[in-house]
Scaffold this motif. Structure first.
Motif, PDB file in Angstrom:
ATOM      1  N   PHE A 116      -4.227 -32.821   1.624  1.00 58.22           N
ATOM      2  CA  PHE A 116      -4.303 -31.382   1.877  1.00 58.22           C
ATOM      3  C   PHE A 116      -4.447 -30.620   0.562  1.00 58.22           C
ATOM      4  O   PHE A 116      -5.320 -29.774   0.415  1.00 58.22           O
ATOM      5  N   ASN A 155     -11.244 -31.504   6.785  1.00 60.46           N
ATOM      6  CA  ASN A 155     -10.142 -30.738   7.351  1.00 60.46           C
ATOM      7  C   ASN A 155      -9.562 -31.389   8.600  1.00 60.46           C
ATOM      8  O   ASN A 155      -8.560 -30.925   9.132  1.00 60.46           O
ATOM      9  N   GLU A 178      -1.033 -37.386   3.751  1.00 65.67           N
ATOM     10  CA  GLU A 178      -1.694 -36.204   4.321  1.00 65.67           C
ATOM     11  C   GLU A 178      -1.452 -34.981   3.444  1.00 65.67           C
ATOM     12  O   GLU A 178      -2.341 -34.163   3.245  1.00 65.67           O
ATOM     13  N   GLU A 179      -0.243 -34.850   2.908  1.00 64.87           N
ATOM     14  CA  GLU A 179       0.063 -33.699   2.055  1.00 64.87           C
ATOM     15  C   GLU A 179      -0.741 -33.756   0.754  1.00 64.87           C
ATOM     16  O   GLU A 179      -1.286 -32.750   0.308  1.00 64.87           O
TER      17      GLU A 179
END
Length: 111
Positions: free
Chosen positions: A100, A18, A96-97
């Protein structure tokens, strides 16, 4: 590896995935930072605290204490993603997306 060590290791893996500091992860897990630091050392905590962490993270307690291969699985998946050519060509924001969303998929898979 005993259940306490597995618990501590899995919490640390989730924190790293995270991208959270210890303080941020403690807030997300709904526990004091000092409690999280103690758990990180030896995995010992009360059942009540373990359940609160599990509930706050949305991950079943049995996954947090029973899956001693979680860090390896997650590291392998992240390595695979980072080595895939199309992933490397994405912008940092797009990477990053993707990560995620992949983390969210893993959270569901570990339920």
């Amino acid at each position: 590896m005993d259940k306490q060590e597995t618990f501590a290791q899995n919490l640390e893996t989730i924190r790293r995935i995270n991208g959270q500091s210890v303080a941020e992860f403690a807030r997300a897990a709904d526990i004091p930072k000092s409690t999280l630091q103690s758990i990180r050392l030896n995995g010992h905590t009360t059942l009540d605290t373990a359940i609160r962490i599990s509930d706050a993270l949305g991950i079943p307690l049995d996954s947090l204490v029973g899956d001693d291969h979680m860090p390896g699985k997650i590291d392998l998946i992240q390595h695979i993603l980072k080595s895939i050519d199309w992933f490397q060509k994405l912008s940092a924001a797009d990477q990053e997306e993707v990560l995620f969303h992949f983390r969210k998929i893993l959270e569901i898979a570990f339920k």
